[in-house]
Design a protein around this motif. Structure first.
Motif, short mmCIF file in Angstrom:
data_model
loop_
_atom_site.label_atom_id
_atom_site.label_comp_id
_atom_site.label_asym_id
_atom_site.label_seq_id
_atom_site.Cartn_x
_atom_site.Cartn_y
_atom_site.Cartn_z
N GLY A 21 0.83 -1.20 0.00
CA GLY A 21 0.00 0.00 0.00
C GLY A 21 0.86 1.25 0.00
O GLY A 21 1.91 1.28 0.65
N ALA A 22 0.42 2.24 -0.74
CA ALA A 22 1.15 3.53 -0.79
C ALA A 22 0.15 4.67 -0.73
O ALA A 22 0.19 5.60 -1.54
N GLY A 23 -0.78 4.57 0.23
CA GLY A 23 -1.67 5.68 0.53
C GLY A 23 -1.04 6.52 1.63
O GLY A 23 0.18 6.47 1.85
N PRO A 36 -0.76 3.79 -6.31
CA PRO A 36 -0.03 4.70 -5.43
C PRO A 36 -0.83 5.98 -5.17
O PRO A 36 -1.46 6.51 -6.07
N GLY A 37 -0.78 6.44 -3.93
CA GLY A 37 -1.56 7.64 -3.56
C GLY A 37 -2.79 7.26 -2.77
O GLY A 37 -3.15 7.93 -1.81
N GLY A 38 -3.48 6.21 -3.19
CA GLY A 38 -4.60 5.68 -2.43
C GLY A 38 -5.84 6.55 -2.43
O GLY A 38 -6.04 7.41 -3.29
N LEU A 39 -6.67 6.34 -1.43
CA LEU A 39 -8.03 6.91 -1.39
C LEU A 39 -8.06 8.43 -1.33
O LEU A 39 -8.96 9.07 -1.87
N GLY A 51 -6.44 16.42 -2.36
CA GLY A 51 -6.04 15.05 -2.03
C GLY A 51 -4.88 14.57 -2.90
O GLY A 51 -3.88 14.05 -2.37
N PRO A 52 -4.96 14.74 -4.23
CA PRO A 52 -3.84 14.30 -5.07
C PRO A 52 -2.52 14.98 -4.70
O PRO A 52 -1.47 14.33 -4.69
N ILE A 78 6.51 -6.84 7.63
CA ILE A 78 5.55 -6.35 6.63
C ILE A 78 4.58 -5.38 7.31
O ILE A 78 4.11 -5.63 8.42
N LEU A 79 4.28 -4.29 6.61
CA LEU A 79 3.19 -3.40 7.02
C LEU A 79 2.05 -3.54 6.02
O LEU A 79 2.24 -3.31 4.82
N ILE A 80 0.90 -3.94 6.51
CA ILE A 80 -0.30 -4.01 5.67
C ILE A 80 -1.00 -2.65 5.75
O ILE A 80 -1.50 -2.27 6.81
N ALA A 81 -0.99 -1.93 4.65
CA ALA A 81 -1.63 -0.60 4.60
C ALA A 81 -2.49 -0.55 3.34
O ALA A 81 -2.38 0.36 2.51
N THR A 82 -3.32 -1.56 3.20
CA THR A 82 -4.05 -1.79 1.95
C THR A 82 -5.38 -1.04 1.85
O THR A 82 -6.03 -1.10 0.81
#
Ligand code: FAD
Length: 315
Positions: free
Chosen positions: A10-12, A36-39, A57-58, A115-119
């Motif tokens: 994840g890359a939010g 990449p960038g996420g929600l 946001g972007p 591992i970091l879960i940042a999904t």
């Protein structure tokens, strides 16, 4: 095979913030993300990121990714499909060793000590008749992405929270009329509630639910459960999100009944070496800054964990 101390899926806001801290702790860090960038990239205005009064946001997402990359973090644009764990003997565990991980995308494999879960999440759907058939034909889940297609049109936002209010406010920049269809009543942050009330283009339909979105090849009207039919050009759905936690299904990571990953104040999951942060977690208040803080916390505790244990990677 490439090997990392801290592999972030994840890359939010969460993933990028954790990555920045981890690399400053000298951990070899990678972010692997499908988007990449996420929600946060789907919203036009963020006014509650500390230190910045207003930013799109972007732009916020881009600045977080750039910050992480400036400290040497790699970003790979891939979807992760599976994570496997090394199998250790009781003696190895007794000696303080801990298992590492093998992370699979469709075309690559990576070794990771932690591992970091940042999904994050995916959009929740209404599930009413016509929603699926008319997706991208007037049904949308992102006003920032699709709002401009509805210049001088009539649209509705479905939802009751702050995201729904913000989507409605953004849509008033394009549409002539914006309904907000809420199963209860609209209850965003007070500042956004006032903005909604002050905006003559917005009309709230409280205690209302959509039974059907109807149209031939494009949205033409909504039919409410009480039988009312309202001519409509666009339907923007903002009724929450479903956590993307399936990726940890085979690892024994504990989820709650909403499929959110359970974390503690160190952002640890119940599985050693697996951390989680952001919208995918069981935290009640999900914001960019709270996810970032959880991820930053995880990077510190992953660093401590790596100093305390020898990690045995899968072979
Ligand atoms: C309309 C709207 C307005 C908002 N406004 C605000 C606001 O003003 N202020 C605020 O603080 N918050 C706001 N939020 C909430 C905020 O956007 C989220 O809390 C935050 O972006 C969550 O960040 P995250 O990093 O946890 O997840 P996400 O941003 O969802 O990132 C998840 C990342 O994981 C990746 N991913 C998922 N699964 C995989 C996989 N299997 N393999 C590889 N990559 C994967 C995704 O591609 C993405 O990069 C808003 C939300 C919405 C919808």
């Amino acid at each position: 095979m490439e090997q990392f101390d801290f592999l972030i899926i994840g890359a939010g806001c969460a993933g990028a913030s954790g990555a920045m801290y981890a690399s400053r702790l000298n951990m070899k860090t990678v972010m692997i993300a499908e988007m990449p960038g996420g929600l946060i990239t789907t919203t036009h205005l963020v006014e509650n990121w500390p230190g910045i009064k207003a930013i799109s946001g972007p732009d916020l997402a881009m600045s977080l990714l750039d910050h992480a990359k400036s400290f040497g973090v790699e970003l790979k644009n891939e979807k992760i499909l599976q994570i496997d764990t090394a199998t250790l003997t009781a003696e190895e565990l007794e000696a303080g060793k801990r298992p590492g991980f093998l992370v699979h995308s469709a075309s690559n494999k990576y070794l990771a000590k932690t591992i970091l879960i940042a999904t994050g999440t995916m959009h929740r759907k209404i599930g009413c008749k016509g929603e699926k058939e008319l997706e991208n034909k007037g049904v949308s889940y992102c006003a920032l992405c699709d709002g401009a297609f509805f210049r001088n049109k009539t649209v509705c936002v479905v939802g009751s929270g702050d995201s729904a209010a913000k989507e409605a406010l953004l849509l008033t920049q394009f549409a002539d009329k914006v309904y907000v269809v809420s199963r209860t009543t609209l209850h965003p942050e007070p500042v956004n509630l006032q903005r909604v009330k002050d905006n003559p283009k917005i009309e709230c339909l409280d205690k209302a639910e959509i039974a059907e979105i109807s149209g031939t090849n494009k949205v033409e009207k909504i039919i409410l459960k009480d039988g009312r039919e309202i001519p409509m050009d666009g339907v923007f759905v903002a009724i929450g999100h479903i956590p993307l936690s399936d990726i940890v299904g085979n690892l024994g990571v504990k989820l709650n009944d909403r499929k959110e990953i359970e974390i503690n104040r160190k952002s640890e999951t119940n599985v050693a070496g697996i951390y989680a942060a952001g919208d995918v977690c069981n935290t009640e208040f999900k914001q960019a800054i709270t996810g970032a803080a959880e991820a930053v916390t995880s990077s510190f505790w992953a660093y401590e964990y790596l100093n305390a244990h020898e990690i045995v990677l899968p072979t």
